[in-house]
Design a protein around this motif. Structure first.
Motif, mmCIF file in Angstrom:
data_model
loop_
_atom_site.group_PDB
_atom_site.id
_atom_site.type_symbol
_atom_site.label_atom_id
_atom_site.label_comp_id
_atom_site.label_asym_id
_atom_site.label_seq_id
_atom_site.Cartn_x
_atom_site.Cartn_y
_atom_site.Cartn_z
ATOM 1 N N SER A 28 23.135 124.685 32.187
ATOM 2 C CA SER A 28 22.659 125.261 33.447
ATOM 3 C C SER A 28 21.706 126.417 33.187
ATOM 4 O O SER A 28 20.661 126.527 33.833
ATOM 5 N N LEU A 29 22.067 127.276 32.255
ATOM 6 C CA LEU A 29 21.204 128.418 31.931
ATOM 7 C C LEU A 29 19.829 127.952 31.461
ATOM 8 O O LEU A 29 18.800 128.507 31.854
ATOM 9 N N LEU A 30 19.806 126.931 30.624
ATOM 10 C CA LEU A 30 18.530 126.424 30.115
ATOM 11 C C LEU A 30 17.701 125.772 31.222
ATOM 12 O O LEU A 30 16.484 125.977 31.293
ATOM 13 N N VAL A 31 18.343 125.001 32.088
ATOM 14 C CA VAL A 31 17.627 124.366 33.198
ATOM 15 C C VAL A 31 17.025 125.433 34.109
ATOM 16 O O VAL A 31 15.852 125.360 34.487
ATOM 17 N N ILE A 32 17.817 126.438 34.444
ATOM 18 C CA ILE A 32 17.335 127.503 35.325
ATOM 19 C C ILE A 32 16.159 128.242 34.684
ATOM 20 O O ILE A 32 15.155 128.517 35.345
#
Length: 132
Positions: A28-32
């Motif tokens: 999630s952190l990478l996608v965001i």
């Protein structure tokens, strides 16, 4: 209200805990972070995120969309084109994540020193008596 730290419920069914678990997930952190730069297609995201499987990226994007952090747009073309973008809510989360990343960058040397000291202390405690 006094200066008491606000605590949240630590039970697995706690809404705050569930949200934190989702947004603190590495995918999630990478996608965001990637979507903060621009709108991207699924294949672009998969190519940019080293190690993520197609299934895990799909699950992550669906969860972020469900939480209102990512917007999915399907374009009526053949073959179908699907774009992903941060919502305004997702953009506010990215700002909070940037603060955490900056803190980490500023303190990484202190953490490295603390880790080394800890590792040396643990290693010394594990040595048999009389061995130096």
């Amino acid at each position: 209200m006094d200066d008491e730290v606000i605590q949240w419920d630590t039970r697995a069914d706690c809404e705050v805990r569930q949200i934190l678990d989702r947004i603190a997930d590495k995918w999630s952190l990478l996608v965001i972070a990637l979507l903060e730069r621009r709108t991207m297609r699924f294949t672009e995201l998969r190519r940019e995120i080293d190690g993520v499987s197609q299934r895990m990226l799909t699950v992550t994007l669906r969860q972020l969309e469900r939480d209102g952090l990512v917007q999915r747009t399907v374009h009526p073309v053949v073959p179908p084109r699907v774009d992903y973008a941060l919502t305004p809510l997702g953009a506010t989360l990215h700002e909070a994540i940037k603060t955490l990343v900056v803190w980490t960058e500023e303190h990484q040397n202190h953490i490295a020193v603390a880790r080394s000291a800890y590792d040396a202390r643990v290693a010394a405690e594990e040595r048999p008596l009389g061995v130096s």
